[in-house]
Motif scaffolding. Structure first.
Motif, mmCIF file in Angstrom:
data_model
loop_
_atom_site.group_PDB
_atom_site.id
_atom_site.type_symbol
_atom_site.label_atom_id
_atom_site.label_comp_id
_atom_site.label_asym_id
_atom_site.label_seq_id
_atom_site.Cartn_x
_atom_site.Cartn_y
_atom_site.Cartn_z
ATOM 1 N N ALA A 174 6.785 16.202 -31.759
ATOM 2 C CA ALA A 174 7.681 16.902 -30.777
ATOM 3 C C ALA A 174 8.240 15.772 -29.838
ATOM 4 O O ALA A 174 9.485 15.998 -29.404
ATOM 5 N N LEU A 175 7.461 14.970 -29.343
ATOM 6 C CA LEU A 175 7.856 13.907 -28.411
ATOM 7 C C LEU A 175 9.115 13.089 -29.061
ATOM 8 O O LEU A 175 10.057 12.528 -28.471
ATOM 9 N N ASP A 176 8.659 12.571 -30.461
ATOM 10 C CA ASP A 176 9.509 11.795 -31.148
ATOM 11 C C ASP A 176 10.941 12.475 -31.222
ATOM 12 O O ASP A 176 12.003 11.889 -31.095
ATOM 13 N N PHE A 177 10.946 13.828 -31.304
ATOM 14 C CA PHE A 177 12.017 14.543 -31.633
ATOM 15 C C PHE A 177 13.035 14.373 -30.336
ATOM 16 O O PHE A 177 14.345 14.505 -30.317
ATOM 17 N N ILE A 178 12.293 14.535 -29.217
ATOM 18 C CA ILE A 178 13.072 14.459 -27.954
ATOM 19 C C ILE A 178 13.405 12.806 -27.594
ATOM 20 O O ILE A 178 13.745 12.651 -26.322
ATOM 21 N N GLY A 179 13.053 11.938 -28.384
ATOM 22 C CA GLY A 179 13.203 10.770 -28.166
ATOM 23 C C GLY A 179 12.373 9.948 -27.226
ATOM 24 O O GLY A 179 12.615 8.759 -26.653
ATOM 25 N N VAL A 180 11.156 10.265 -27.259
ATOM 26 C CA VAL A 180 9.984 9.802 -26.324
ATOM 27 C C VAL A 180 8.955 9.176 -27.262
ATOM 28 O O VAL A 180 8.366 9.738 -28.340
ATOM 29 N N GLN A 181 8.739 7.902 -26.991
ATOM 30 C CA GLN A 181 7.670 7.147 -27.769
ATOM 31 C C GLN A 181 6.400 7.335 -27.116
ATOM 32 O O GLN A 181 6.138 6.930 -25.771
ATOM 33 N N GLU A 200 11.389 21.677 -24.197
ATOM 34 C CA GLU A 200 11.922 21.692 -22.798
ATOM 35 C C GLU A 200 10.644 21.185 -21.734
ATOM 36 O O GLU A 200 10.765 20.516 -20.802
ATOM 37 N N ILE A 201 9.405 21.710 -22.008
ATOM 38 C CA ILE A 201 8.382 21.403 -21.347
ATOM 39 C C ILE A 201 8.175 20.067 -21.275
ATOM 40 O O ILE A 201 7.606 19.521 -20.350
ATOM 41 N N TYR A 202 8.036 19.489 -22.602
ATOM 42 C CA TYR A 202 7.586 18.118 -22.682
ATOM 43 C C TYR A 202 8.734 17.381 -22.099
ATOM 44 O O TYR A 202 8.389 16.192 -21.422
ATOM 45 N N ARG A 203 10.143 17.464 -22.142
ATOM 46 C CA ARG A 203 11.133 16.925 -21.764
ATOM 47 C C ARG A 203 10.733 16.831 -20.228
ATOM 48 O O ARG A 203 11.044 15.798 -19.598
ATOM 49 N N ASP A 204 10.558 17.822 -19.439
ATOM 50 C CA ASP A 204 10.299 17.848 -18.102
ATOM 51 C C ASP A 204 9.277 17.087 -17.885
ATOM 52 O O ASP A 204 9.210 16.161 -16.776
ATOM 53 N N PHE A 205 8.069 17.164 -18.361
ATOM 54 C CA PHE A 205 6.962 16.429 -18.193
ATOM 55 C C PHE A 205 6.958 14.820 -18.137
ATOM 56 O O PHE A 205 6.587 14.110 -17.424
ATOM 57 N N VAL A 206 7.694 14.498 -19.026
ATOM 58 C CA VAL A 206 7.844 12.869 -19.303
ATOM 59 C C VAL A 206 8.808 12.441 -18.426
ATOM 60 O O VAL A 206 8.736 11.386 -17.801
#
Lengths: 304, 220
Positions: free
Chosen positions: B21-28, B211-217
């Motif tokens: 999921a993180l990978d999908f939003i571009g977060v390593q 969106e939750i991961y997006r906000d958290f990172v």
């Protein structure tokens, strides 16, 4: 209230292809499972179920690769079954992107595998898969290997035992009704839902939208899985890549009758979204399909 | 994005779907299981499925309990998912009584959805349910929903749950969202200072969950 019935497209997989037959036999290739999975996810499916019907966990074009390709682009739960025999097999599946595993043959041979798996990964990860066939005297016997092998087990006793050992859900497939489109086996669903305290996913026989309504209203199903009605819709509407001669496959299925007269012709086709609108219209508790669930393409602008 | 985001691997289940999921939003993100890696993290995601006892044992065996507590004391953000959120509590009543990480005062108790009448609500609670804003008692104060990881989501969005136990924080205001299942109304999203928790699985809850991961990172 507050209990939403899950609609779960079931994808039977052989090699690298999505296949479908009648009574789990007479298989035809429909396409790539990951293409269908993506469409279902975007279309409002609540979960997905992958069953490798030849249990080729370690073969070429194996299930692991398909699961990995699928899971990269979907963000709803994915249950994978077929050929899972050990805690290591489960770990490998989870690592590839599955959320749960469905197990049948391995736990029939060794029921304590349910406990070992539940201890290692949690009950919510372990789905006990039971293939049910009516016997002459009104009971149901559990089968394995896509309805080929008898176990001698009464399905209700087996389900109770499985729940006690730590299974988190029961997947019950009616071999008699599977692929026929003549409706779910309501007696089977009702009895199974009533007898165990864990959620029951009912599978086998969906041919029209009303069948799903029956399964919920008369059968008290917690979740419903179906294949043909959804797959053929995607094929007919050309929503998935047409790499195979699907028309001839469908023609073949339309003409083919199994030994008991069950026919593909009895099956209506519709989308998950269409089904959900129908069920919501009937006042049933369903997670509605929201536009927000249309998936964004990876690598699009919204990336950080 | 320069934050060092880590997912803690303590042997309790499936962290790969979170990684994807993180990978999908571009977060390593880095999957870690050592005290040193925890100490050096800037964002921690604590996943987890399965039994509370096994989860705590997994953390202790790897020597991660102290480092996680130290990390949280330093004020850096931590997001617990499912069992990962339950472990933040003081104690659990799951098959006995077990101490948790004691970062949020309160208990983990069995979900009891029983309602008088015909309809049965099964446990585990598996499936999609609404996440509903818990209104702040003080109307002019911004509530946790507005401030926290749910801020870009509509009240009542659907999320995917798979659990038999729920958290009951002593301080009710730590519960920023609730979910109803049968006769039970439980805390489905938790926030206290730099601690965040979701009883549901954002990585399995479609686009809203991402969106939750997006906000958290992103959050400071």
């Amino acid at each position: 209230m507050c209990k939403n019935i899950r609609i779960i497209p079931r994808l039977d997989i052989k090699g690298e292809n999505l296949v479908k037959g009648i009574h789990l036999e007479g298989l035809r290739v429909l396409g790539k499972p990951e293409d269908f999975a993506y469409e279902y996810c975007a279309g409002g499916a609540d979960e997905l179920l992958y069953i490798d019907i030849v249990a080729s966990l370690y073969g070429r074009n194996n299930l692991i690769d398909i699961v990995r390709r699928t899971a990269a682009n979907i963000f709803i739960p994915l249950t994978v079954g077929g050929g899972i025999r050990s805690v290591d097999d489960i770990r490998m599946m989870l690592r590839a992107g599955a959320d749960k595993v469905a197990i049948n043959t391995a736990v029939v041979k060794r029921p304590e595998f349910i406990s070992e798996a539940a201890n290692a990964f949690g009950s919510q990860c372990i789905v006990l898969s039971i293939e049910a066939k009516r016997t002459g005297d009104g009971t149901y016997e559990a089968y394995t290997d896509n309805g080929r092998e008898r176990t001698g087990l009464d399905i209700f006793k087996w389900a109770l035992r499985g729940a006690e050992l730590g299974a988190g859900e029961i997947l019950i497939t009616s071999i008699d009704n599977e692929g026929t489109g003549k409706g779910f086996d309501i007696d089977l669903i009702r009895k199974m839902s009533a007898i165990v305290d864990i959620p029951v996913i009912s599978c086998g026989g969906a041919g029209k939208m009303g069948d799903f309504e029956d399964a919920v209203v008369s059968g008290s199903a917690d979740a419903i899985s179906a294949a043909s009605v959804f797959h053929y819709h995607l094929v007919k509407t050309q929503s998935v890549p047409q790499k195979f001669n699907l028309k001839s496959n469908l023609d073949h299925l339309a003409k083919s009758l199994s030994s008991d007269g069950a026919s593909f012709g009895a099956i209506e086709t519709f989308s998950v979204k269409g089904l959900k609108s129908y069920l919501v219209g009937k006042g049933l508790p369903i997670r509605p399909v929201m536009s927000a669930h249309i998936l964004i393409e990876p690598n699009a602008e919204n990336i950080l | 994005m320069t934050h060092r985001i880590v997912i803690v691997d303590y042997g309790a289940g499936n962290l790969y779907s979170i990684e994807r999921a993180l990978d999908f939003i571009g977060v390593q993100a880095e999957v870690v299981s050592t005290p040193e890696k925890i100490a050096g993290a800037e964002r921690i995601i604590l996943p987890g499925v399965g039994a509370f006892k096994n989860g705590m044992r997994g953390l202790s065996e790897r020597g991660l309990v102290g480092p996680l507590q130290e990390y949280v004391r330093s004020g850096r953000p931590l997001l617990g998912i499912c069992l990962g959120m339950q472990l933040l509590m003081s104690e659990s009543e799951e098959f006995g009584r077990y101490d948790g990480l004691n970062m949020v005062k309160g208990k983990v108790v069995r979900l009891d959805p029983a309602l008088p009448g015909k309809e049965r609500f099964k446990v585990p609670h598996v499936g999609w349910s609404r996440v509903i804003r818990r209104e702040s008692s003080c109307a002019e104060m911004p509530d946790g929903w507005t401030e926290g990881v749910l801020k870009s989501l509509p009240n009542g969005f659907f999320a995917y749950f798979a659990h038999s136990f729920v958290v009951v924080p002593e301080d009710g205001s730590a519960c920023i969202a609730q979910t109803k299942y049968g006769g039970a109304t439980f805390c489905s999203c938790l926030q206290q200072n730099n601690l965040y928790g979701c009883q549901f699985h954002p990585e399995r809850s479609g686009i809203e969950g991402l969106e939750i991961y997006r906000d958290f990172v992103r959050r400071n």
